[in-house]
Design an enzyme around this catalytic site. Sequence first.
Site, short mmCIF file in Angstrom:
data_model
loop_
_atom_site.label_atom_id
_atom_site.label_comp_id
_atom_site.label_asym_id
_atom_site.label_seq_id
_atom_site.Cartn_x
_atom_site.Cartn_y
_atom_site.Cartn_z
N ASP A 13 -4.49 -13.24 17.35
CA ASP A 13 -5.43 -13.97 18.01
C ASP A 13 -6.27 -14.82 17.11
OD1 ASP A 13 -7.13 -14.27 20.44
OD2 ASP A 13 -8.37 -12.41 19.94
N TRP A 18 -9.61 -21.00 14.90
CA TRP A 18 -8.98 -21.60 13.70
C TRP A 18 -9.15 -23.20 14.16
CZ3 TRP A 18 -5.46 -24.95 12.48
CH2 TRP A 18 -5.15 -25.22 10.92
N HIS A 30 -2.57 -23.25 17.87
CA HIS A 30 -1.29 -22.44 18.28
C HIS A 30 -0.04 -22.98 17.20
CE1 HIS A 30 -3.39 -20.89 21.44
NE2 HIS A 30 -3.46 -21.80 22.23
N LEU A 124 15.96 -6.41 11.24
CA LEU A 124 14.71 -6.32 12.09
C LEU A 124 14.76 -6.75 13.60
CD1 LEU A 124 11.29 -6.24 11.63
CD2 LEU A 124 11.25 -8.71 11.63
C1 IPE Z 1 -4.55 -11.62 23.70
O1 IPE Z 1 -5.40 -12.44 23.53
C2 IPE Z 1 -3.32 -12.14 24.25
C3 IPE Z 1 -2.28 -12.71 23.13
C4 IPE Z 1 -2.51 -12.75 21.86
C5 IPE Z 1 -1.27 -13.44 23.49
P1 IPE Z 1 -6.78 -13.38 24.11
O2 IPE Z 1 -7.30 -14.34 23.40
O3 IPE Z 1 -5.66 -13.98 25.43
O4 IPE Z 1 -7.22 -12.08 24.49
P2 IPE Z 1 -8.76 -11.70 25.37
O5 IPE Z 1 -8.89 -12.50 26.59
O6 IPE Z 1 -9.84 -12.47 24.39
O7 IPE Z 1 -9.08 -10.32 25.33
C1 IPE Z 2 -4.20 -16.20 20.33
O1 IPE Z 2 -5.28 -17.24 19.99
C2 IPE Z 2 -2.96 -17.24 21.09
C3 IPE Z 2 -2.90 -17.02 22.78
C4 IPE Z 2 -3.57 -16.09 23.24
C5 IPE Z 2 -1.71 -17.37 23.32
P1 IPE Z 2 -6.48 -17.57 21.05
O2 IPE Z 2 -5.90 -19.06 21.66
O3 IPE Z 2 -6.73 -16.65 21.96
O4 IPE Z 2 -7.37 -17.86 20.21
P2 IPE Z 2 -9.08 -17.77 20.41
O5 IPE Z 2 -9.27 -16.52 20.63
O6 IPE Z 2 -9.48 -18.79 21.46
O7 IPE Z 2 -9.71 -18.12 19.16
MG MG Z 3 -8.07 -14.97 21.95
#
Ligand code: IPE
Ligand code: IPE
Ligand code: MG
Length: 236
Positions: A13, A18, A30, A124
């Site tokens: 996450d 970032w 991403h 792995l």
């Molecule tokens: C959880 O992250 C899903 C993934 C890392 C793929 P999110 O950023 O979607 O989670 P919430 O919505 O903040 O809980």
């Molecule tokens: C996790 O990073 C990636 C996915 C859920 C695909 P986020 O995109 O949720 O990043 P934040 O939470 O917005 O910083």
């Molecule tokens: Mg997120």
Amino acid sequence: MKKIPDHIAVIMDGNGRWARQRGMPRIEGHRRGAASLKEAVKTCAEIGVKYLTVYAFSTENWNRPDAEVSFLMTLFSQTIDREVEELNKNNVRLNFLGQLDRFSPDLQKKMKASMEKLAKNTGLTLNVMVNYGGRAELVDAVKKIVARGVEAKGLREEDISENLYTAGMPDPDLLVRTASEMRVSNFLLWQIAYAEIYVTDVLWPDFRREAMLDAIEAYGKRERKFGKTSEQLNDT
Ligand code: IPE
Ligand code: IPE
Ligand code: MG
């Protein structure tokens, strides 16, 4: 390092944050996150972790803006194209787990082909959870159990475990979540029953080798009690 977890699960996450911190569009986070995953796989393979399970796309992530979802689909496809050869060289086995039928036929084909190509590897095991939800997985497991005609009074915990997408794999020992969030977000609800939880401020795109080693070191200091008392554990 003494205690290496057999199975590490990661909620990757913080990609969006970032990027925002750098005035970039979310998709750059991403893109950079994919590089962190590559490094996590390398680190885990080197130090003898047996399973690495990463949350790449949740059943809830379809609610994001169309452009972001479609970028992520393209990124999955490109990353498969770019990385399968090297994963193979490193003896990594690959599983895409989740409800794959929601993806485009092309992406499904690519995911399946890459899994088949790496299926005989013995190093792995990398589980990439896509269109994954812990609740959806449990519903799918119950459907399979009902279809097999298992009687309610004979139902055991193993019947559930053996019908999850992760059937046959040990439960995660360590659950890492990057970017500070103190929640599970529908990840591996059954399997993390006794996982040690480690939350770090580090955003996923910055989560590199040292950050993974820090998480493993913290894990090594935990006392896993499984319901027992510390005195009982010290006696053995
Ligand atoms: C959880 O992250 C899903 C993934 C890392 C793929 P999110 O950023 O979607 O989670 P919430 O919505 O903040 O809980
Ligand atoms: C996790 O990073 C990636 C996915 C859920 C695909 P986020 O995109 O949720 O990043 P934040 O939470 O917005 O910083
Ligand atoms: Mg997120």
